[in-house]
Scaffold this active site. Structure first.
Site, mmCIF file in Angstrom:
data_model
loop_
_atom_site.group_PDB
_atom_site.id
_atom_site.type_symbol
_atom_site.label_atom_id
_atom_site.label_comp_id
_atom_site.label_asym_id
_atom_site.label_seq_id
_atom_site.Cartn_x
_atom_site.Cartn_y
_atom_site.Cartn_z
ATOM 1 N N GLU A 1 90.521 24.611 36.640
ATOM 2 C CA GLU A 1 90.521 23.195 36.409
ATOM 3 C C GLU A 1 92.007 22.958 36.181
ATOM 4 O O GLU A 1 92.434 22.159 36.456
ATOM 5 C CB GLU A 1 89.433 22.631 35.824
ATOM 6 N N ASP B 1 83.380 20.580 29.554
ATOM 7 C CA ASP B 1 83.017 21.081 30.362
ATOM 8 C C ASP B 1 82.138 22.253 30.706
ATOM 9 O O ASP B 1 81.268 22.591 31.176
ATOM 10 C CB ASP B 1 83.162 20.248 31.724
ATOM 11 N N TYR C 1 92.614 9.841 34.563
ATOM 12 C CA TYR C 1 92.285 10.632 33.374
ATOM 13 C C TYR C 1 93.916 11.440 32.584
ATOM 14 O O TYR C 1 93.939 11.880 31.858
ATOM 15 C CB TYR C 1 91.476 11.943 34.201
HETATM 16 C C1 GLA Z 1 85.984 14.896 31.501
HETATM 17 C C2 GLA Z 1 86.357 16.138 31.168
HETATM 18 C C3 GLA Z 1 85.859 16.680 29.751
HETATM 19 C C4 GLA Z 1 86.127 15.732 29.169
HETATM 20 C C5 GLA Z 1 85.729 14.011 29.466
HETATM 21 C C6 GLA Z 1 86.016 12.680 28.408
HETATM 22 O O1 GLA Z 1 84.543 15.815 31.753
HETATM 23 O O2 GLA Z 1 86.235 17.689 32.527
HETATM 24 O O3 GLA Z 1 86.570 17.455 29.326
HETATM 25 O O4 GLA Z 1 87.288 15.262 28.978
HETATM 26 O O5 GLA Z 1 86.216 13.709 31.253
HETATM 27 O O6 GLA Z 1 85.087 13.572 27.579
#
Ligand code: GLA
Length: 358
Positions: free
Chosen positions: A141, A153, A203
């Protein structure tokens, strides 16, 4: 989704997160769990690499492992990252299906990565640990797809256990299982129908802001940051980002204690507080989801709720008693009038992490 004719069949779950949002790339704590919504992967050896999506009815064949800037990158990236770690991958034919909504904050991408990796390892007969698989999927990722996410995740998809949440200290990568004894209450996910497309660029921006805040405070990890350190930041945006991280970590630990004490009202209070911090300090919510939360707050059937996952749309996790569905019917009507989208409710059932169906 049923199994078919002797191929290897892997189910890879989506995940929700009870609390601990945007902490996993800041050496913080998280409390996710897998849900019974899956990416299903069928794999068999073949002469050439071929992947087929049941949903789009589109197939892709490839003879090199270059990026394509399409969903196939999750598969190609996993092949590349497995090979980098010494796991040779022979060509395969893969079919992918899913009942996990995409862009709903439920980690369909991690489910795909971990599922593809697991399916390949099953086909090649590799005895890989779930931790290593999660770390390889994470590197796919970050380094191949290009989203600088944390490990939550991929760990949740690989390591979850039914009826438990997974408490992870993302600094040490140590984890433990926390029983989810909800005693009459239930967890629900409400998909706002707003796809978090802004997600990856915003993000990465949040992540950079956290790094900048750390530099200003002269710290190398959020684990050693205090409120006094944060007070020293003069930039208002960076200060609020840092405040979110600090208080969210505290809320995860307080939620663990409240769960142990079976105090679900208190767990709910922390969920709301987490949402306010994500909305005001981290600025990853959106008007549609803030509207839902505002409506939930008016009902005594609902203990707490918050936006889940990266944000900018996606889903809300709700802790409520069984009166929720009646309350939600009314809220849905208002939501449809206001936004023209029907919110979809998933009655949460926790799941084991990625697994093979015999
Ligand atoms: C996404 C990212 C995770 C985490 C969340 C926020 O899902 O993949 O790693 O940072 O956002 O908590």
């Amino acid at each position: 989704m049923s199994d078919t004719n002797g191929k290897i069949v892997v189910y890879s779950p989506g995940r929700a997160n009870l609390i601990g949002e945007h902490t996993d790339y800041n050496d913080g704590y998280v409390l996710p769990f897998a849900i019974k919504r899956y990416v299903k992967i069928e794999i068999e050896p073949s002469k050439a690499f071929k992947i087929f999506s049941e949903q789009t009815k589109k197939g892709v064949a490839f003879d090199n492992l270059n990026r394509t800037n399409s969903w196939a990158d999750y598969v190609i990236g996993m092949i590349v990252k497995l090979q980098e770690r010494g796991y040779n991958v022979k060509p395969f034919n893969m079919r992918i299906n899913s009942d996990l909504p995409m862009g709903a904050g439920l980690s369909s991408s991690a489910a795909l990565e971990v599922g593809v990796g697991y399916a390949i390892c099953q086909m090649m007969d590799y005895d890989i640990s779930m931790e290593e698989l999660a770390n390889i999927a994470h590197s796919c990722e970050v380094e191949f797809v290009g989203v600088r996410c944390g490990i939550m995740d991929q760990y949740a998809v690989a390591l979850s256990r039914e009826n438990n949440a997974l408490f992870i200290d993302t600094m040490t990568k140590e984890y433990k299982y926390v029983p989810l004894n909800l005693d009459g209450a239930r967890l629900y996910l409400v998909n706002s129908g707003v796809k978090h497309e802004l997600g990856s660029s915003e993000y990465n921006k949040r992540r950079k802001e956290c790094e900048d805040a750390l530099k200003i405070m002269g710290k190398i990890s959020f684990r050693s940051v205090s409120v006094e350190d944060i007070e020293k930041i003069s930039d208002d945006v960076l200060k609020r980002r840092a405040l979110h991280v600090l208080t969210e970590n505290e809320r995860v630990l307080k939620t663990l204690s409240a769960l142990e004490a079976d105090n679900l009202r208190l767990v709910g209070k922390y969920l709301y507080e987490s949402h306010y911090s994500l909305r005001d300090n981290y600025e990853v919510s959106c008007p549609e989801i803030d509207f839902l939360i505002g409506e939930f707050e008016k009902s005594s059937n609902i203990y707490g709720a918050r936006i889940v996952g990266a944000g900018f749309g996606g889903s809300v996790i709700v802790l409520a008693d069984t009166g929720f569905e009646r309350v939600m019917d009314e809220i849905s009507k208002k939501y449809v009038i206001k936004y023209g989208i029907e919110p979809k409710v998933i009655d949460v059932e926790t799941s084991d992490g990625v697994h093979r169906i015999e």
